[in-house]
Design a protein around this motif. Structure first.
Motif, PDB file in Angstrom:
ATOM      1  N   ALA A 497      26.551  19.223 -63.941  1.00  0.00           N
ATOM      2  CA  ALA A 497      26.933  18.172 -63.003  1.00  0.00           C
ATOM      3  C   ALA A 497      26.019  16.956 -63.150  1.00  0.00           C
ATOM      4  CB  ALA A 497      26.881  18.704 -61.571  1.00  0.00           C
ATOM      5  N   VAL A 498      24.733  17.200 -63.314  1.00  0.00           N
ATOM      6  CA  VAL A 498      23.777  16.101 -63.467  1.00  0.00           C
ATOM      7  C   VAL A 498      24.056  15.317 -64.744  1.00  0.00           C
ATOM      8  CG1 VAL A 498      21.335  15.534 -63.771  1.00  0.00           C
ATOM      9  CG2 VAL A 498      22.020  17.241 -62.067  1.00  0.00           C
ATOM     10  N   SER A 499      24.484  16.009 -65.793  1.00  0.00           N
ATOM     11  CA  SER A 499      24.793  15.307 -67.043  1.00  0.00           C
ATOM     12  C   SER A 499      25.962  14.341 -66.849  1.00  0.00           C
ATOM     13  CB  SER A 499      25.119  16.315 -68.147  1.00  0.00           C
ATOM     14  OG  SER A 499      26.384  16.929 -67.948  1.00  0.00           O
ATOM     15  N   TRP A 500      26.887  14.664 -65.951  1.00  0.00           N
ATOM     16  CA  TRP A 500      27.993  13.743 -65.661  1.00  0.00           C
ATOM     17  C   TRP A 500      27.503  12.550 -64.855  1.00  0.00           C
ATOM     18  CZ3 TRP A 500      31.066  18.512 -63.681  1.00  0.00           C
ATOM     19  CH2 TRP A 500      31.617  19.205 -64.779  1.00  0.00           C
ATOM     20  N   LEU A 501      26.582  12.795 -63.933  1.00  0.00           N
ATOM     21  CA  LEU A 501      26.066  11.732 -63.078  1.00  0.00           C
ATOM     22  C   LEU A 501      25.115  10.801 -63.814  1.00  0.00           C
ATOM     23  CD1 LEU A 501      25.254  13.652 -59.781  1.00  0.00           C
ATOM     24  CD2 LEU A 501      26.742  11.665 -59.934  1.00  0.00           C
ATOM     25  N   GLY A 502      24.343  11.356 -64.727  1.00  0.00           N
ATOM     26  CA  GLY A 502      23.269  10.625 -65.389  1.00  0.00           C
ATOM     27  C   GLY A 502      21.919  11.041 -64.851  1.00  0.00           C
ATOM     28  N   ALA A 503      21.820  11.189 -63.548  1.00  0.00           N
ATOM     29  CA  ALA A 503      20.577  11.660 -62.917  1.00  0.00           C
ATOM     30  C   ALA A 503      20.903  12.102 -61.493  1.00  0.00           C
ATOM     31  CB  ALA A 503      19.522  10.564 -62.902  1.00  0.00           C
ATOM     32  N   ASP A 504      20.183  13.110 -61.037  1.00  0.00           N
ATOM     33  CA  ASP A 504      20.356  13.581 -59.667  1.00  0.00           C
ATOM     34  C   ASP A 504      19.397  12.806 -58.772  1.00  0.00           C
ATOM     35  OD1 ASP A 504      20.896  14.942 -57.346  1.00  0.00           O
ATOM     36  OD2 ASP A 504      19.903  16.804 -57.938  1.00  0.00           O
ATOM     37  N   ASP A 505      19.741  11.543 -58.497  1.00  0.00           N
ATOM     38  CA  ASP A 505      18.906  10.759 -57.605  1.00  0.00           C
ATOM     39  C   ASP A 505      19.768   9.884 -56.695  1.00  0.00           C
ATOM     40  OD1 ASP A 505      17.956   8.643 -60.370  1.00  0.00           O
ATOM     41  OD2 ASP A 505      19.567   8.306 -58.932  1.00  0.00           O
ATOM     42  N   LEU A 506      19.113   9.164 -55.809  1.00  0.00           N
ATOM     43  CA  LEU A 506      19.820   8.414 -54.784  1.00  0.00           C
ATOM     44  C   LEU A 506      20.521   7.182 -55.324  1.00  0.00           C
ATOM     45  CD1 LEU A 506      17.142   8.538 -51.912  1.00  0.00           C
ATOM     46  CD2 LEU A 506      19.038  10.119 -52.305  1.00  0.00           C
ATOM     47  N   LYS A 507      20.135   6.720 -56.511  1.00  0.00           N
ATOM     48  CA  LYS A 507      20.718   5.500 -57.076  1.00  0.00           C
ATOM     49  C   LYS A 507      21.934   5.766 -57.936  1.00  0.00           C
ATOM     50  CE  LYS A 507      16.767   4.182 -58.825  1.00  0.00           C
ATOM     51  NZ  LYS A 507      15.767   3.394 -59.572  1.00  0.00           N
ATOM     52  N   SER A 508      22.161   7.003 -58.347  1.00  0.00           N
ATOM     53  CA  SER A 508      23.319   7.307 -59.179  1.00  0.00           C
ATOM     54  C   SER A 508      24.601   7.071 -58.379  1.00  0.00           C
ATOM     55  CB  SER A 508      23.266   8.760 -59.657  1.00  0.00           C
ATOM     56  OG  SER A 508      22.156   8.961 -60.502  1.00  0.00           O
ATOM     57  N   ARG A 509      25.620   6.574 -59.066  1.00  0.00           N
ATOM     58  CA  ARG A 509      26.887   6.275 -58.401  1.00  0.00           C
ATOM     59  C   ARG A 509      27.895   7.390 -58.652  1.00  0.00           C
ATOM     60  NH1 ARG A 509      28.010   0.460 -57.367  1.00  0.00           N
ATOM     61  NH2 ARG A 509      26.028  -0.662 -57.581  1.00  0.00           N
TER      62      ARG A 509
END
Length: 515
Positions: A497-509
């Protein structure tokens, strides 16, 4: 003596076998049966607990992120942690999804179409809330450890989740009203499948609009709007999806009624208060209380006249409030007995899943953008209906004892005359961009205390512009961290899932949050 011992031993052996035989029966939890014969028993808790969680989380985090409320703690977004996710950001919805999965499974076996339809709608709303907060989430395999033995469910992209939810809602629309069974345990609509059908179609419009920068919603929206007999929608606040609280027992009260905040740590935002004051919007008296300093009892035991009351909001991201007495707490419908034992209401506010006004604002935006027919004229009509019904709804929620209180608040206090609608900031005039901004602002106001919906709409539209305070990371979050347990017990799926988001942080869209 030997005969006596043999007799005792035999008796103990018999008792042992008997106890062993009955062990499973004796140790069954009656509140969590292995076999459910009446699926209606699973609905009350799933409805009450999920709506209460959405309602209280709106106060704790959702309204703060959308700058409808201000907090001297939660507005410092660097304090949003993985530990917050389960409690404040609805991850524990999976507990209730597990029960709804069971309702759906049993309903399919017993051909209970109405029950399945209700469960699909309720589950769809929960999944929509979750995916909008986090992005990719466990979906088709979620909460199926009991039914299918899946303890580490796969995540799915938000695009796939949205497609699945829309399909489930479309199925629910065909099921509801097609079954012969009476739905029991429905504390939201009391078994009224026609109203569940309206909620299903309202949620479809919500999702179609939210993903509209990714997927053109025209065909689906036009299909719904063009055929109200097949795809009914709310007709007013009287049939919107709002859980009515009761004063007869603590379990059925508003979750704010016995809360411990008491109006000290969370206030109404400056942006909301200033906008409502500028436009002479009487919803101010519902959304906010006068500042404690301006409404305090004087040395003679008297309060000032309500015309002297001051309403003032505070800014998010400034750290601790400089003086809590000069800013407005949230309105009395959401206030606890700790703040005012005489005026706090166990049933004044409602836990809203979706309102009639929200549906009207969705239709207004759709018409203005050409997704549905009617153009700007139809858009203006939907827009006005959305605003007017908001006033009517809140006027209907004012408890009778408020009129004689120091607030002097009655249903007539919450009104909007022609002069209100003629104001430049309100009138449906201007360029297409200006009209869309007016729809966005009114929708933002209408989503006060409705889960995380105002935050999601701000992320989608950028309306209104939210100021960023000096304390914190310097931005308003675009999503929430996944809970810490996911890193520990579902790591492989979490990493995907994180690979789809780019990063598991508050700024990811999330997927639909397009620039």
């Amino acid at each position: 003596m030997m005969k006596k011992l043999s007799y005792i031993y035999g008796l103990l052996l018999l008792l042992s076998v008997s106890c062993t035989d009955d062990f499973e029966e004796i140790n069954k939890n009656p509140n969590s049966p292995d076999v459910v014969t009446n699926v209606g028993l699973l609905l009350p808790n799933a409805i009450r607990a999920s709506v209460n969680k959405s309602y209280s989380s709106a106060y704790d985090r959702g309204g703060i992120a959308a700058n409808l409320l201000a907090s001297d703690f939660a507005s410092n977004f660097s304090n949003w942690t993985r530990a917050d996710a389960t409690g404040y950001f609805l991850w524990n919805y999976y507990d209730y999804i597990r029960d709804l999965n069971e309702v759906i499974s049993i309903s399919e076996k017993q051909n209970l179409k109405n029950y399945k339809g209700v469960a699909l709608v309720l589950r769809s709303w929960m999944f929509q809330s979750l995916t909008d907060i986090y992005g990719p989430i466990p979906f088709r395999e979620a909460a199926n450890a009991k039914l299918q033995g899946i303890s580490a469910p796969a995540y799915e992209t938000q695009e796939a989740v949205y497609a699945g939810i829309l399909a489930d809602l479309a199925e629910a629309n065909t099921l509801l009203g097609a079954g012969n069974e009476t739905v029991t345990g429905d504390i939201l609509y009391n078994g009224n499948t026609a109203n569940w059908k309206k909620l299903a179609n309202g949620l479809r419009l919500r999702l179609l609009m939210r993903q509209s920068k990714r997927v053109n919603p025209t065909a689906e929206m036009q299909k719904i709007v063009a055929d109200p007999n097949t795809y009914p929608l709310f007709t007013s606040h009287k049939d919107q999806a709002a859980l009515e609280y009761l004063a007869d027992m603590q379990a059925n009260e508003s979750p704010f009624y016995r809360s411990g905040n008491g109006g000290t740590n969370t206030k109404v935002s400056k942006q909301l208060v200033d906008y409502l004051k500028t436009t002479n919007d009487k919803r101010l008296f519902i959304y906010a209380l006068p500042t404690p300093a301006s409404s305090a009892i004087d040395a003679n035991g008297n309060r000032p006249d309500p015309s002297k009351f001051v309403y003032a909001g505070d800014l998010n991201g400034i750290g601790m409030f400089p003086n809590a007495n000069i800013t407005s707490p949230s309105g009395m419908l959401w206030m606890s007995i700790q703040f005012s034992p005489d005026l706090a209401s166990a049933k004044g506010g409602q836990g809203i899943i979706m309102s009639y006004s929200e549906v009207q604002f969705i239709l207004a935006e759709a018409a203005e953008k050409g997704f549905i027919s009617g153009g700007s004229a139809a858009a203006g009509n939907y827009y006005l209906k959305g605003i007017k019904d908001q006033f009517a709804y809140y006027a209907s929620r004012v408890p009778a004892n408020y009129a004689a209180s120091y607030l002097k608040l009655s249903p007539a206090s919450i009104s909007a005359d022609d002069s209100y609608f003629k104001q430049e900031a309100i009138a449906y005039t201007g360029t297409a961009a200006q009209k869309l901004e007016k729809i966005g602002v009114q929708k933002w106001i209408s989503l006060y205390q409705i889960g995380f919906e105002a935050w999601s709409e701000w992320r989608r539209t950028g309306i209104p512009k939210i100021p960023v305070g000096p304390v914190g990371p310097g931005y308003v979050p675009r999503r929430m961290f996944y809970p810490a347990d996911e890193l520990r017990i579902n790591e492989a799926n979490y990493q995907k899932a994180v690979s789809w988001l780019g990063a598991d942080d508050l700024k990811s869209r999330v997927w639909w949050d397009v620039n």
